[in-house]
Design a protein around this motif. Structure first.
Motif, PDB file in Angstrom:
ATOM      1  N   GLY A 155      13.876  -0.133   1.247  1.00  0.00           N
ATOM      2  CA  GLY A 155      12.530  -0.769   1.197  1.00  0.00           C
ATOM      3  C   GLY A 155      12.145  -1.965   1.786  1.00  0.00           C
ATOM      4  O   GLY A 155      13.122  -2.513   2.461  1.00  0.00           O
ATOM      5  N   GLY A 156      11.004  -2.478   1.888  1.00  0.00           N
ATOM      6  CA  GLY A 156      10.850  -3.795   2.975  1.00  0.00           C
ATOM      7  C   GLY A 156       9.861  -4.507   2.695  1.00  0.00           C
ATOM      8  O   GLY A 156       8.912  -4.307   1.882  1.00  0.00           O
ATOM      9  N   ARG A 188       6.886  -2.022   1.516  1.00  0.00           N
ATOM     10  CA  ARG A 188       6.927  -0.921   1.696  1.00  0.00           C
ATOM     11  C   ARG A 188       8.048  -0.304   0.862  1.00  0.00           C
ATOM     12  O   ARG A 188       9.070  -1.103   0.386  1.00  0.00           O
ATOM     13  N   GLY A 189       7.737   0.992   0.592  1.00  0.00           N
ATOM     14  CA  GLY A 189       8.962   1.571  -0.319  1.00  0.00           C
ATOM     15  C   GLY A 189       8.802   1.321  -1.956  1.00  0.00           C
ATOM     16  O   GLY A 189       9.497   1.873  -2.824  1.00  0.00           O
ATOM     17  N   LEU A 190       7.662   0.559  -2.129  1.00  0.00           N
ATOM     18  CA  LEU A 190       7.260   0.289  -3.825  1.00  0.00           C
ATOM     19  C   LEU A 190       6.532   1.347  -4.235  1.00  0.00           C
ATOM     20  O   LEU A 190       6.435   1.499  -5.595  1.00  0.00           O
ATOM     21  N   GLY A 191       5.863   2.210  -3.307  1.00  0.00           N
ATOM     22  CA  GLY A 191       5.026   3.304  -4.101  1.00  0.00           C
ATOM     23  C   GLY A 191       3.460   2.650  -3.679  1.00  0.00           C
ATOM     24  O   GLY A 191       2.830   3.081  -2.773  1.00  0.00           O
ATOM     25  N   MET A 223      -0.329  -2.528   2.083  1.00  0.00           N
ATOM     26  CA  MET A 223       0.168  -2.279   3.370  1.00  0.00           C
ATOM     27  C   MET A 223      -0.185  -3.401   4.247  1.00  0.00           C
ATOM     28  O   MET A 223       0.697  -3.735   5.155  1.00  0.00           O
ATOM     29  N   ASP A 280       1.945   0.128  -2.400  1.00  0.00           N
ATOM     30  CA  ASP A 280       2.387  -0.847  -1.554  1.00  0.00           C
ATOM     31  C   ASP A 280       0.995  -1.578  -1.014  1.00  0.00           C
ATOM     32  O   ASP A 280      -0.103  -1.024  -1.041  1.00  0.00           O
TER      33      ASP A 280
END
Lengths: 719, 224
Positions: free
Chosen positions: B97-98, B110-113, B117, B115
């Motif tokens: 994630g990031g 990123r990577g949380l669902g 953007m 997100d």
């Protein structure tokens, strides 16, 4: 509860599971209460409400007299809703003097004529069960108005057919002609032919009722029903006491509703509903990990070697760059197939087996390229390939733009505006270096398979489970040898106990005989060549055991220009029916089929497909398919095939039609994958209007390689 | 019922021995069975960063580091910077994630669902050193359920709420707490973000709204 009903229930639970997982993350959805027929409404009576656009609701009603209805409703557009229903009523059908349980398929269509205004109620017109054998056939016009901030919803309407049987009066539409005052009797016949001559005919009756929202979770409903259950009364399975229904509904969690109802003082009904919506992904934009960042080029003064072009004269250095590029693409889940490197540009052909969104694959490839290539290479020509090594459109990007827009607030929109899109055929193959390990390419899988059959009156769901070994060998780009062998372990698809009464060549009605084989069967074994004969053109030639039931040769040509909403195709097949045992032998039944196809993307979420030609049984006609496509990969559509066979020749159902459903697994799982779950729900499998089940028709395989599909999810470029 | 169970077991047994070459396309059947298996027998979640971090480990950190707490799910993760491009820093955590920050302000996840953007926070970044501002334009972009980029505009007021001393992992920081109150211009929820800013302008802690589904992230700068 009968075993059949429990089977339907288990099916619904499986279908609804997705709805349950989704429910955890969605709060306010605008969904409205449904009735026992799976449309917005009260108990048996409909309301004028509509579901949110795209809402897909599966529901199951069970009455204490062992009547059951399983329904799937889909809000196709904000005002238009379609419903598919599979119902069963006990002791209903007279067969040889005995009463037997009947199974019945039906379709509803509803359209909201007026939205609710400050004073004006919402008004909806509906046709219930207009395509089936008409046990539930009814038409209605209904109005609904909300009060007390929506806590009270009152509906009133007029019904015909089944909804005109309690308190009925002479059809007011009779002013347009006396013939409207009588409803013709039901012609059970072969069923399936929409009976337009019965719509809005015969007695009409008023109905009405209310839904009171006690709390967010509880709703009380009461209605005056204009359905007297006449035919059920006549068969002695219903005993109406009063024309009123009462019920209570409970929503334990978002997307799941349970209801209990007293129906006409005669029976108790239980209703279970699962709701989901393709527009509401359970995982948002996905749980995929963050991309590798764009690698910035150091200034020439700082690192002159990085900006040198000496490598262009050195094949070993070129290969070293290719190896780095291949490794970086691999890390991004992509496979480098071929590349052409010059001092200022790089053409990169890569295979995307991970991301359903080609735009996301292009974005990741672009970042991998920044981390791999010398500083003077300013132009990236990115060519995504499909699983069959087919090219579509090349995406041309400036490296400086990629560097500048990586984190720009509107980076996705800006990079799309700056990108060039051109047919990859125009790039030519000169100077293109294939990766050493790109070809030959071999892959295999040994794993489980399932196969199902629906709507056999003796078992609504039949399924086989087993093991499948599949393998694929691609010695040269686009030339593919592939096959699959299956061993059934358990299942009941072969247990169909019906005479094949088809009057046509048995091109599909022998399916259950094919399913009887208990030894390993060759499911498919083909040689295919896929190539691009020219700009905008795609071609396929296939030979071998094309599908479980037929083998032969098949050829296809598709015209699909970059950016065009229209595509045209032609397909010719010459096939022979295979031996039932799934070996390499053939039977005597042969067929030539040919089609001209047109595909049109309406750009409003709908895609049309028209196929005209000759079908397997030698019948000629056309298939029209209309599909609602969501940009996230969900597809829900229906098709209808009309050919020159008569209703009698066709047999039960009169003509072929069905529902198509594709669910992208990345939507459900949150992880990137190109795998999808697909189903074709065909009410009845007959020989008329039957087509070959080819594994690799061109249009679906190449669509997302070029705009408009390529750019539909461009927002994922920087994902 | 017994037959159904037998079939389920067969399917489970089969999936366990599903053998696939690494270059084969994903199979829907395999993914489906994997997902079901994961529901029945879930993997152990990765340890929460808050349980692993110690003052000593932080002191030894060779790079900057952020401790991120996803408030709604009470999940803690630590991230380190992996790249910077034109003032935007990309941070990555161990599971892929990031986050993206600009001058310390969160501008993407990123990577949380669900997100975030990107976020255009130019007006906020200009106002933070001034200690306040009003009608500051903020544009949050996210992908909707069908992967269309949705831009939501907000007008925000930045207000100073006085001094506050933060203490974590054995260190104390004197900060000024500011709150950014955002009202939607064209849809989207209203929200309030908080920033704890040190005298030199370093954002030591922030609490920033990502999306209705994820809620807010609390971000602590634990290593400079």
């Amino acid at each position: 509860m009968s075993r059949r009903i429990s089977r339907i229930a288990s099916f619904l639970c499986a279908v609804g599971a997705a709805g349950v997982t989704q429910a955890q993350t969605v709060s306010s959805t605008g969904r409205v209460s449904q009735n026992t027929y799976g449309v917005p409404g009260l108990i048996d009576m409909p309301s004028a409400r509509v579901q949110p656009d795209g809402e897909l609701i599966t529901s199951l009603l069970i009455l204490t007299n062992e009547t059951a209805r399983a329904q799937v409703s889909f809000q196709m557009t904000p005002r238009f809703q379609a419903v598919f229903r599979y119902a069963t009523i006990p002791d209903f059908l007279v067969v040889d003097g005995d009463l037997e349980r009947t199974f019945d398929r039906g379709f509803d269509l509803r359209y909201q004529l007026f939205r609710e205004g400050r004073y004006r109620p919402a008004v909806t017109i509906g046709l219930q069960d207009f395509g089936g054998t008409s046990i539930y056939s009814a038409e209605y016009l209904v109005a609904s108005k909300a009060f007390f901030d929506g806590r009270l919803d009152v509906s009133a309407g007029i019904g015909w057919g089944r909804f005109g049987t309690e308190g009925g009066f002479t059809n007011p539409l009779g002013i347009f002609g006396d013939s409207l005052e009588t409803r013709p009797g039901i012609d059970l016949g072969e069923g399936g032919t929409p009976e337009f001559d019965r719509l809005f005919r015969g007695d009409a009756a008023f109905f009405g009722g209310l839904a009171w929202k006690i709390s967010d979770r509880w709703v009380f409903k009461a209605e005056y029903s204009s359905d007297a259950y006449e035919r059920e009364e006549a068969q002695g399975i219903f005993d109406q006491e009063i024309p009123f229904n009462f019920g209570l509904e409970w929503t334990p969690r978002e997307g799941v509703t349970l209801g209990a109802y007293a129906i006409n003082g005669a029976e108790v009904g239980f209703n279970l509903q699962f709701a989901l919506n393709p527009k509401r992904s359970p995982n948002g934009s996905g749980l995929d990990s963050a991309p590798q960042p764009v690698a910035l080029r150091p200034p020439p003064a700082q690192n002159p070697d990085f900006w040198s072009t000496a490598w262009t004269q050195n094949p070993a250095a070129q290969n070293a760059f290719r190896d780095v590029l291949s490794a970086n693409l691999q890390a991004a889940g992509l496979e480098l197939v071929a590349s052409k490197l010059t001092a200022d540009s790089a053409e990169i052909r890569f295979r995307n087996l991970r991301y359903r969104s080609q735009a996301q694959a292009v974005g990741r490839a672009a970042r991998a390229a920044t981390a791999s290539l010398p500083g003077t290479i300013e132009t990236f020509i990115l060519v995504p390939l499909n699983a069959d090594s087919q090219t579509g459109t090349a995406v041309v990007l400036r490296r400086s733009d990629i560097e500048a827009l990586e984190n720009a607030p509107n980076g996705a929109g800006e990079i799309e505006a700056l990108a060039g899109f051109t047919d990859a055929v125009g790039l030519g193959r000169e100077g293109l270096e294939y990766q050493e390990d790109a070809f030959p390419r071999f892959s295999y899988r040994l794993g489980p398979f399932t196969q199902y059959g629906l709507f056999d009156p003796d078992a609504p769901i039949r399924a086989d489970f087993g093991v499948e070994l599949s393998a694929r060998y691609e010695p040269l780009p686009g030339f593919i040898l592939s096959g699959a062998v299956r061993q059934r372990i358990a299942g009941n698809r072969d247990e169909v106990d019906r005479e094949n009464d088809s009057e046509l060549p048995p091109v599909r009605t022998d399916t259950f005989i094919f399913a009887e084989e208990n030894s390993p069967v060759v499911e498919r074994l083909t040689a295919d060549y896929l190539f691009r004969p020219g700009r905008n053109l795609y071609a396929r030639i296939s030979a071998g055991l094309l599908e479980r039931q037929f083998g032969g040769i098949s050829g296809e040509l598709l015209w699909k220009p970059t950016g065009s909403r229209l595509a045209l195709g032609a397909e010719v097949n010459r096939v022979v029916q295979r031996d039932f045992n799934g070996g390499f032998g053939f039977q005597t039944l042969d067929a030539t089929t040919y089609f001209a196809s047109a595909y049109f993307d309406h750009r409003n979420g709908f895609v049309s497909q028209l196929d005209v030609g000759q079908y397997l049984a030698g019948d000629q006609g056309a298939t029209y398919t209309l599909t609602r496509e969501f940009n996230n990969g969900w597809k829900i559509g229906g098709y209808v095939t009309l050919t020159d066979v008569t209703d009698e020749e066709f047999g039960e159902g009169s003509f072929d039609r069905g529902i198509l459903l594709t669910i992208p697994l990345d939507w459900a799982l949150g992880q990137p994958t190109r795998a999808t779950g697909s189903a074709v729900i065909q009410p009845i499998l007959r020989d008329g209007g039957a087509r070959l089940r080819l594994a690799n028709r061109l249009y679906p395989a190449v669509r997302d390689l070029s705009p408009p599909d390529l750019t539909d999810e461009w927002g994922r470029f920087w994902r | 019922m017994i037959r159904g169970l037998t079939l389920l077991l067969c399917a489970a047994a089969l999936s366990a021995c599903s053998i696939t070459s690494s270059n084969a396309p994903d199979s829907a059947a395999d993914l489906g069975i994997d997902a079901l298996t994961n529901i029945i027998l879930p993997d152990d979640p990765p340890p929460d960063a808050r349980e692993v971090l110690t003052p000593e480990a932080i002191a030894r950190s060779p790079t900057s580091a952020l401790l991120v707490v996803v408030e709604q799910s009470d999940r803690g993760l630590s991230v380190v910077p992996i790249a910077a491009n034109r003032g935007t820093v990309q941070w990555l955590d161990g599971s892929g994630g990031g986050l993206f920050t600009r001058d310390g302000v969160l501008v993407g996840t990123r990577g949380l669902g669900f997100d975030l953007m990107t976020a255009d926070v130019a007006a906020l970044r200009a106002a933070l050193p001034r200690g306040g501002g009003s009608d500051l334009l903020r544009v949050n972009r996210h992908l909707d359920g069908t992967n269309q980029m949705i831009a939501e505009r907000y007008l925000c007021d930045l207000v100073s709420e006085g001094g506050e001393t933060l203490s974590f992992y054995g260190r104390s920081f004197a900060t000024t707490r500011l709150s950014e109150r955002c009202m939607p211009v064209d849809g989207g929820p209203a929200f309030t973000n908080n920033f704890w800013v040190e005298r030199d302008g370093t954002i030591r802690r922030s609490r920033v709204f990502v999306s209705p589904e994820i809620g807010s992230l609390r971000i602590d700068l634990i290593a400079d």
